[in-house]
Design an enzyme around this catalytic site. Structure first.
Site, mmCIF file in Angstrom:
data_model
loop_
_atom_site.group_PDB
_atom_site.id
_atom_site.type_symbol
_atom_site.label_atom_id
_atom_site.label_comp_id
_atom_site.label_asym_id
_atom_site.label_seq_id
_atom_site.Cartn_x
_atom_site.Cartn_y
_atom_site.Cartn_z
ATOM 1 N N ASP A 189 -11.909 5.735 -11.237
ATOM 2 C CA ASP A 189 -13.353 5.897 -11.406
ATOM 3 C C ASP A 189 -13.626 6.465 -12.788
ATOM 4 O OD1 ASP A 189 -16.029 6.518 -11.386
ATOM 5 O OD2 ASP A 189 -16.047 7.272 -9.338
ATOM 6 N N HIS A 194 -18.360 12.030 -15.540
ATOM 7 C CA HIS A 194 -17.319 12.976 -15.160
ATOM 8 C C HIS A 194 -16.400 13.355 -16.321
ATOM 9 C CE1 HIS A 194 -18.708 12.088 -11.157
ATOM 10 N NE2 HIS A 194 -18.449 10.805 -11.332
ATOM 11 N N ILE A 209 -19.480 16.628 -14.130
ATOM 12 C CA ILE A 209 -19.295 17.063 -12.746
ATOM 13 C C ILE A 209 -18.073 16.384 -12.131
ATOM 14 C CG2 ILE A 209 -21.733 17.587 -12.384
ATOM 15 C CD1 ILE A 209 -22.005 14.872 -10.966
ATOM 16 N N GLY A 212 -17.586 12.839 -6.519
ATOM 17 C CA GLY A 212 -17.800 13.149 -5.111
ATOM 18 C C GLY A 212 -16.563 12.880 -4.272
#
Length: 285
Positions: A189, A194, A209, A212
């Protein structure tokens, strides 16, 4: 462009084949925090090739269809989508290496109404390419915030799993590393949210961040540790809702309620006392 319910429901996805090695399995485990204590021999079995085991949550990155919502034929306002929830059903433990295949399909699209968005439920079953055996089924819930009111059928939204009102039966604190997102993204990903401080700032965050699904992996680790004695064969099912982002370097506390083989849980960031995963449900043996 708007969602065309019938067209999206019947959308055909390519069958994907994915070969992964023990190195990939180790890299995934490092990305979700296994091996932070290199002397912890229970964690070592997921990051060291001698008797290597695969974390159940690695299923999320196998035969992953990519960011398909961005394709023009979907009609989705992809800039406004969020990963709202995830469910993982394990049919048997994952191998530490091998070749798998999977095809994604759309299960349902819930039109919540003008200004309220839409929920898109997609599913893929990952199979061993050599034997045809099902390894796991993955169900993703995507919140398409800009696509409500497209005229879809009146379908009720999935009900969240309840969290008991009593104090948790146990808690498990697991740290993440400041570079956790940079490691995790190597499992497939590569969203710049990120990794790039400027992209994260433009999106309204103070810093990049955590993915998830990386937080999902930490929650899986917590349940595997507290209830399964690190045995993947005892881990059968998990579903949850994402409620807030995690910043790499924060500590994730998983609060767990045990009732027979069913487990309720939620995760909060210790440093900010913010719930980041809610309405968690798991099945173990």
């Amino acid at each position: 462009m708007a969602i065309d319910y019938n067209k999206l429901m019947s959308r055909k996805f390519e069958r994907l084949e994915h070969t992964f090695t023990e190195k990939d399995t180790i890299l995934y485990a490092l990305g979700v925090g296994m091996g932070i204590d290199p002397l912890d021999e229970q964690c070592l079995q997921f990051v060291y090739e001698d008797g290597l085991k695969a974390l159940p949550s690695m299923a999320n990155v196998l035969a992953y269809p990519g960011f398909w919502a961005k394709e023009p034929d979907t009609g989705i306002d992809w800039v406004k989508i969020l990963h709202a929830g995830q469910e993982m059903i394990m049919h048997k433990p994952l191998p530490a290496s091998g070749t798998v295949e999977a095809t994604t399909k759309i299960n349902e699209i819930v039109d919540k109404g003008e200004g309220r968005g839409a929920l898109i439920l997609s599913e893929r079953t990952v199979r061993d390419a050599a034997t045809g055996e099902d390894l796991c089924t993955l169900i993703s819930t995507t919140m398409a915030r800009g696509d409500g009111g497209f005229g879809g059928p009146a379908v009720p939204s999935p009900k969240p799993d309840p969290i008991p009102e009593r104090a948790p039966d146990m808690t498990c604190d697991l740290p993440t590393l400041p570079m956790s997102a940079l490691i995790y993204r190597l499992s497939g990903d590569y969203n710049p949210l990120h990794a790039s401080p400027s992209v994260a700032t433009a999106a309204g965050f103070k810093a990049p961040i955590l993915h998830g699904l990386c937080t999902f992996g930490v929650a899986t680790h917590a349940i595997l540790k507290t209830l399964c004695d690190y045995d993947p064969a005892r881990f059968h099912r998990i579903r949850l809702r994402f409620s807030s982002p995690v910043y790499p370097g924060e500590t994730i506390r998983t609060e767990i309620w045990r009732e027979d083989d069913a487990v309720a849980f939620r995760c909060r960031v210790v440093e900010r006392d913010v719930v980041v995963i809610n309405n968690g449900y798991a099945e173990v043996s």
